[in-house]
Design an enzyme around this catalytic site. Structure first.
Site, PDB file in Angstrom:
ATOM      1  CB  CYS A  80      19.880  46.319 -47.158  1.00 46.27           C
ATOM      2  SG  CYS A  80      19.025  45.254 -47.794  1.00 46.27           S
ATOM      3  CG  HIS A 167      22.297  44.072 -43.298  1.00 47.67           C
ATOM      4  ND1 HIS A 167      21.399  45.180 -42.917  1.00 47.67           N
ATOM      5  CD2 HIS A 167      21.679  43.319 -44.394  1.00 47.67           C
ATOM      6  CE1 HIS A 167      20.362  45.046 -43.729  1.00 47.67           C
ATOM      7  NE2 HIS A 167      20.357  44.093 -44.637  1.00 47.67           N
ATOM      8  CD  GLU A 169      23.463  46.651 -40.411  1.00 50.05           C
ATOM      9  OE1 GLU A 169      24.426  46.768 -41.404  1.00 50.05           O
ATOM     10  OE2 GLU A 169      22.243  46.660 -40.743  1.00 50.05           O
TER      11      GLU A 169
END
Ligand code: XMP
Length: 516
Positions: A80, A167, A169
């Site tokens: 990002c 993202h 994660e």
């Protein structure tokens, strides 16, 4: 041990990035995003991840990495803001975008790359951005885009440098772990060397080298963290060097002090100093209502009592050890970027005594690189009892932050009794181990109720139960209704001062786990 460095630019999910890499079996270390890189680049660093950020790259004070980053031969992965940063710093352009993307977005692969190996086209990613890459930096190309035509993955033409708009994660990101795995294992070639056994070996070595034959004083709270730290110290050093001090603040749960003492004995400790300082703490807290002030008073009193007692023991120059965890460091704004948010001041990290000892190199924090669940695994390896390992976390300031507003003897007695009933019931009903943290909070208000034919004006008690992985985020425990109702009835029937029981249905974020 091979490791992946994570440059933190202040994103709420930076810790998750670190965790996910460790879940892959690779050690990860989070460092401030603006750190000078040279001292961090030991030979074991195999790749660098740039985190997201609440800032925009084109803002004047937005955090910037050391420019040396772009001359390295190491694989890089920008997430990002991290990706936008790489574009902006190397001649691209990032602008606010009219089509903001928050939440789910499909990603379509336009060119196959190692990062997206074995990941199906059109997978669902997780987005959270208002800016987008308008112009790529020279030598970069788009290898995947979203359905809105926004670059989702960019790649350098010849280097192993990637940028993601989504993202990976976050658990909602389909194949997120595969993206991180492709980066850490395939692209960086990091070896899977991270596990609790390795940490135990390295931790023991480090304690031995650091402390030598000096004495170490560890403050024990009775919780998982300090018990595991005690176990580790006792395994690394001769028991005679290890002094365990338990300061009873009067803000502990019912029977806790007795249990702590019994547990410590079973760890093989020979120096256990049990200090009853309840009167000092309660006097200092009289009339105080502000939560951060309570924390400060308790933190300072800990130091005063500790200094006084250490003096009595004659081990003034001993090393000071704490069961500080990685998340404590992060939430207190330490160990990460300058702009990291201080959510709550964790007294064990920021106390002046600890800082003074730290400057002298006399602080030992053997768990400071571990997340909570890793601490539990380590505890198991060290042979701690399941009762200690499975214990729910308990905050340093204890029940003081669970009595909202002023703390009085009466409120303390009511809360201790209610909490004891609640936890005991959870254990008997087989619910305790399904919950990450459960406790009661006594609210600073009373409400009208009726018992028999009498009106009564009783305290309102909140029950809290959350499930979590590491305390950084938490979901409300889906309490079986019958159990909840029966526990509520048991509490109001047993404690006449409580007139009403409510269940807290807030997740973290936006709420925190504790109420203060
Ligand atoms: P919050 O309330 O911030 O809590 O969501 C996250 C975890 O940290 C614990 N906690 C503390 N622990 N000192 C501590 O040692 C503190 O001041 C403190 N405040 C919160 C909390 O119980 C939860 O496990």
């Amino acid at each position: 041990m091979d490791k992946i460095l994570v440059l933190d630019f202040g994103s709420q999910t930076t810790q998750l990035i670190g965790r996910r890499i460790r879940e892959l079996g690779v050690f990860s270390e989070i460092v401030p995003g603006e750190s000078e890189l040279a001292p961090k680049l030991s030979a074991d660093v195999k790749g660098i991840i740039l985190s997201g950020s609440p800032e925009s790259v084109y803002e004047k004070d937005a955090p910037k990495p050391d420019h040396a980053l772009y001359t390295l031969e190491l694989p890089l992965l920008g997430i990002c803001y991290g990706s936008q940063r790489m574009m902006h710093d190397q001649g691209g352009r990032v602008t606010p975008h009219s089509k903001k993307e928050y939440g789910r977005a499909r990603v379509f692969v336009t060119e196959r790359s190692e990062l997206l190996q074995n990941i199906p086209d059109g997978f669902i990613s997780w987005m959270s951005h208002g800016d987008t890459i308008e112009k790529l930096a020279p030598d970069f190309k788009v290898v995947a885009q979203t359905e809105n035509g926004i670059p989702a993955v960019v790649k350098h033409n010849s280097k192993q440098v990637y940028g993601l708009q989504f993202h990976p994660e976050v658990t909602h990101c389909e194949y997120g772990m595969d993206v991180l795995k492709n980066f850490a294992l395939t692209i960086c070639g990091a070896k899977k060397e991270w596990n609790v056994d390795a940490y135990l070996r390295a931790g023991m070595e480090e304690i031995k080298t650091h402390v030598g034959n000096q004495k170490v004083l560890l403050l024990i709270s009775g919780g998982v963290d300090s018990s595991v730290a005690a176990g580790l110290l006792l395994k690394a050093l001769p028991p005679d060097q290890v002094h365990l001090m338990y300061i009873d603040t009067g803000l502990m749960r019912k029977h806790e002090s007795q249990e702590v003492e019994a547990n410590l004995g079973s760890l093989g400790a020979v120096h256990i100093h049990h200090i009853n300082a309840a009167a000092d703490f309660l006097k200092a807290l009289a009339g105080v209502t502000d939560p951060e002030k309570k924390r400060r008073i308790i933190g300072d009193m800990f130091i005063d009592v500790q200094e006084r007692e250490v003096k009595k023991l004659g081990i003034k120059n001993a090393y000071l050890s704490q069961g500080t965890l990685y998340t404590d460091m992060i939430e207190s704004g330490k160990g990460v970027g300058k702009k990291a948010h201080v959510i709550k001041s964790h007294h064990n990290v920021r106390s002046p005594l600890v800082e003074a000892k730290r400057r002298q190199g006399l602080v030992v924090e053997p768990l400071a690189m571990l997340y909570k669940d890793e601490v539990r695994s380590l505890g198991k390896k060290l042979g701690l009892s399941p009762g200690i390992i499975g214990r729910h976390p308990f905050p340093g300031p204890g029940l003081a932050v669970r009595i909202l507003g002023e703390i009085t003897d009466e409120k303390l007695a009511v809360l201790k009794q209610a909490d004891y009933i609640y936890i005991d019931e959870l254990k008997q009903r087989g619910l305790y181990d399904k919950i990450w943290q459960a406790f009661c909070v006594l609210l600073p208000l009373r409400s009208v109720g009726v018992s028999g034919d009498m009106r009564r004006y009783g305290y309102v008690l909140t029950l809290r139960a959350v499930v979590s992985h590491d305390g950084m985020t938490a979901d409300v425990f889906s309490f079986p209704t019958t159990d909840l109702l029966e526990i509520s009835a048991k509490i109001t029937n047993s404690i006449k001062e409580i007139g009403r029981v409510v269940y807290d249905v807030s997740s973290k974020p936006p709420a925190t786990i504790e109420w203060e």
